[in-house]
Design a protein around this motif. Structure first.
Motif, PDB file in Angstrom:
ATOM      1  N   VAL A  12     -14.796  61.808  -8.888  1.00  0.00           N
ATOM      2  CA  VAL A  12     -13.443  61.514  -9.366  1.00  0.00           C
ATOM      3  C   VAL A  12     -13.044  62.600 -10.362  1.00  0.00           C
ATOM      4  O   VAL A  12     -13.891  63.198 -11.023  1.00  0.00           O
ATOM      5  CB  VAL A  12     -13.340  60.118 -10.007  1.00  0.00           C
ATOM      6  N   SER A  13     -11.758  62.824 -10.477  1.00  0.00           N
ATOM      7  CA  SER A  13     -11.262  63.923 -11.310  1.00  0.00           C
ATOM      8  C   SER A  13     -11.241  63.548 -12.779  1.00  0.00           C
ATOM      9  O   SER A  13     -11.419  62.386 -13.166  1.00  0.00           O
ATOM     10  CB  SER A  13      -9.852  64.316 -10.877  1.00  0.00           C
ATOM     11  N   GLU A  14     -10.962  64.532 -13.614  1.00  0.00           N
ATOM     12  CA  GLU A  14     -10.825  64.312 -15.058  1.00  0.00           C
ATOM     13  C   GLU A  14      -9.679  63.375 -15.390  1.00  0.00           C
ATOM     14  O   GLU A  14      -9.651  62.766 -16.460  1.00  0.00           O
ATOM     15  CB  GLU A  14     -10.609  65.650 -15.761  1.00  0.00           C
ATOM     16  N   GLY A  15      -8.720  63.220 -14.460  1.00  0.00           N
ATOM     17  CA  GLY A  15      -7.589  62.340 -14.685  1.00  0.00           C
ATOM     18  C   GLY A  15      -7.777  60.924 -14.184  1.00  0.00           C
ATOM     19  O   GLY A  15      -6.905  60.079 -14.383  1.00  0.00           O
ATOM     20  N   HIS A  16      -8.909  60.648 -13.553  1.00  0.00           N
ATOM     21  CA  HIS A  16      -9.204  59.270 -13.150  1.00  0.00           C
ATOM     22  C   HIS A  16      -9.296  58.415 -14.413  1.00  0.00           C
ATOM     23  O   HIS A  16      -9.832  58.849 -15.431  1.00  0.00           O
ATOM     24  CB  HIS A  16     -10.515  59.219 -12.372  1.00  0.00           C
ATOM     25  N   PRO A  17      -8.753  57.197 -14.409  1.00  0.00           N
ATOM     26  CA  PRO A  17      -8.724  56.411 -15.653  1.00  0.00           C
ATOM     27  C   PRO A  17     -10.084  56.204 -16.296  1.00  0.00           C
ATOM     28  O   PRO A  17     -10.190  56.233 -17.539  1.00  0.00           O
ATOM     29  CB  PRO A  17      -8.084  55.083 -15.223  1.00  0.00           C
ATOM     30  N   ASP A  18     -11.132  55.992 -15.508  1.00  0.00           N
ATOM     31  CA  ASP A  18     -12.464  55.845 -16.103  1.00  0.00           C
ATOM     32  C   ASP A  18     -12.939  57.152 -16.725  1.00  0.00           C
ATOM     33  O   ASP A  18     -13.610  57.152 -17.769  1.00  0.00           O
ATOM     34  CB  ASP A  18     -13.474  55.385 -15.053  1.00  0.00           C
TER      35      ASP A  18
END
Length: 401
Positions: A12-18
């Motif tokens: 998942v990217s750095e912008g994924h909420p987790d």
């Protein structure tokens, strides 16, 4: 080992909420360690629509001592949180670095935990918690990581770099990737499926704009995964159709919910503990790092092509309860001999929490970069990612001669 099989990992990217939550928590760890190398931090973060909440236990000279905040400390914490979100790139109606509500519920560390962890008189510093930690390495990739996770991370890293540089202005921060490889023996021979879901600007879910987004993503995949593996690939790009609402506005985020993304993509066991938000007295973090360091050096030394290492600790006890090595029948010497060699090395100091931190230089503000795109398989540079060094190879070989 099966002669042929499929295996899948996701990132998942750095912008994924987790991952937003993980990066905030590690930005707080870095802030505190920059002021006090012996700081104690257990920082959890919640992100949701226009809200960030911090909670946890801390102790830090010049920030929080004897139950009191130092002047300006809480303002500096809030500024650190907002800067982290800004650097990720959130300036959306539902989540904006400058506009979200911020709540700080950090408080002092439990005295009962402190008495077990702190060194005193002739007592060595104990582990910050009980638990089991695993490290893993494989020769599938140059960074000695599972190929499925390696490619999943690299796809999103490339997309994030293009978003930040302006080369792909239609991308928004939230994204996921998933790579399925077919293996023959221990080697990947084909990427049978690649999934990429990326948050996008309005209009990029139909017509020419959608086609341009798909072409861009396929180009990134082709730049990351070797062409020889892409001859039979099925692509799934934004398979739901639209992905405009994302990040903490689309789904709440919590620290520590992406521990398989953080480690080995499911290719190796995981002890269950998260890394982000924790200072290195917490063996969930430091012992997982030294386990990776040991496994990587075993493979780099040519002692095996795959290696799993487990360590176990009890809270307040400095000596590890167990060390387990499994080279999955790829070892050039017995696993028991590798265990004995590791325990004999004076530079490892018996793998106590203090010795681990000394060997790897963990009492430094080095953690936020680890909170996106994996803690392992990264390039060691300066003080960062020291657990990825292969500077134990000579010592391991000498101990086994």
């Amino acid at each position: 080992m099966r002669s042929e099989y499929l295996f899948t990992s996701e990132s998942v990217s750095e912008g994924h909420p987790d991952k937003v939550a993980d990066q905030i928590s590690d930005a707080i760890v870095d802030l505190f360690l920059s002021k006090d190398p012996e700081a104690r931090i257990a920082c959890e973060t919640l992100t949701t629509t226009q809200l960030v909440v911090l909670a946890g236990e801390i102790r830090c000279k010049g920030v929080y001592e004897n139950g009191e905040w130092a002047p300006g400390a809480q303002a500096e914490i809030e500024a650190t949180v907002r800067r982290t979100v800004k650097e990720i790139g959130y300036e959306q109606d539902g989540f904006h670095w400058e506009k979200f509500e911020f709540i700080n519920r950090l408080h002092g560390q439990s005295a009962h935990i402190a008495q077990g962890v702190d060194a005193a008189d002739n007592k060595d510093e104990g582990a910050g918690d009980q638990g089991i930690m695993f490290g893993y390495a494989t020769d599938e990739t140059p960074d000695l990581m599972p190929a499925t996770l390696y490619y999943s991370h690299k796809i999103l890293e490339k997309m994030a770099a293009d978003r930040h540089s302006g080369a792909a202005p239609f991308l928004e921060p939230d994204a996921k990737s998933q790579v399925t490889l077919r293996y023959e023996g221990s080697l990947p021979v084909a990427a049978t499926a690649v999934v990429v879901s990326t948050q996008h600007a309005p209009g990029y879910d139909q017509g020419e704009k959608e086609a341009a987004l798909h072409a861009y993503v396929k180009g990134v995949i082709a730049a990351v995964i070797p062409p020889v593996l892409l001859r039979e690939t099925e692509y799934f790009i934004n398979p739901t159709g639209s992905f405009e609402i994302g990040g903490p506005d689309g789904d709440a985020g919590l620290t520590g919910r992406k521990i398989i993304v953080d480690t080995y993509g499911g290719a190796a066991p995981h002890g269950g503990g998260a890394f982000s938000g924790k200072d290195p007295t917490k063996v969930d973090r430091s012992a997982a790092y030294i386990s990776r360091y040991l496994a990587k050096n075993v493979v780099a030394a040519g002692l095996a092509t795959r290696c799993t290492i487990q360590l176990a600790y009890a809270i307040g006890v400095s000596k590890p309860l167990s060390l387990y090595v499994d080279t999955h029948e790829t070892g050039t010497v017995g696993d028991d001999k590798i265990e004995a060699a590791i325990l004999s090395l004076p530079e490892l100091g018996g793998l106590t929490p203090r010795a681990i931190r000394t060997r790897l230089g963990l009492n430094k503000p080095i953690y936020r970069p680890s909170a996106a795109y994996g803690h392992f398989g990264r390039k060691p540079e300066g003080d960062f990612f020291p657990w990825e060094r292969t500077d134990l190879v000579a010592s391991l070989k000498a101990a086994l001669d």
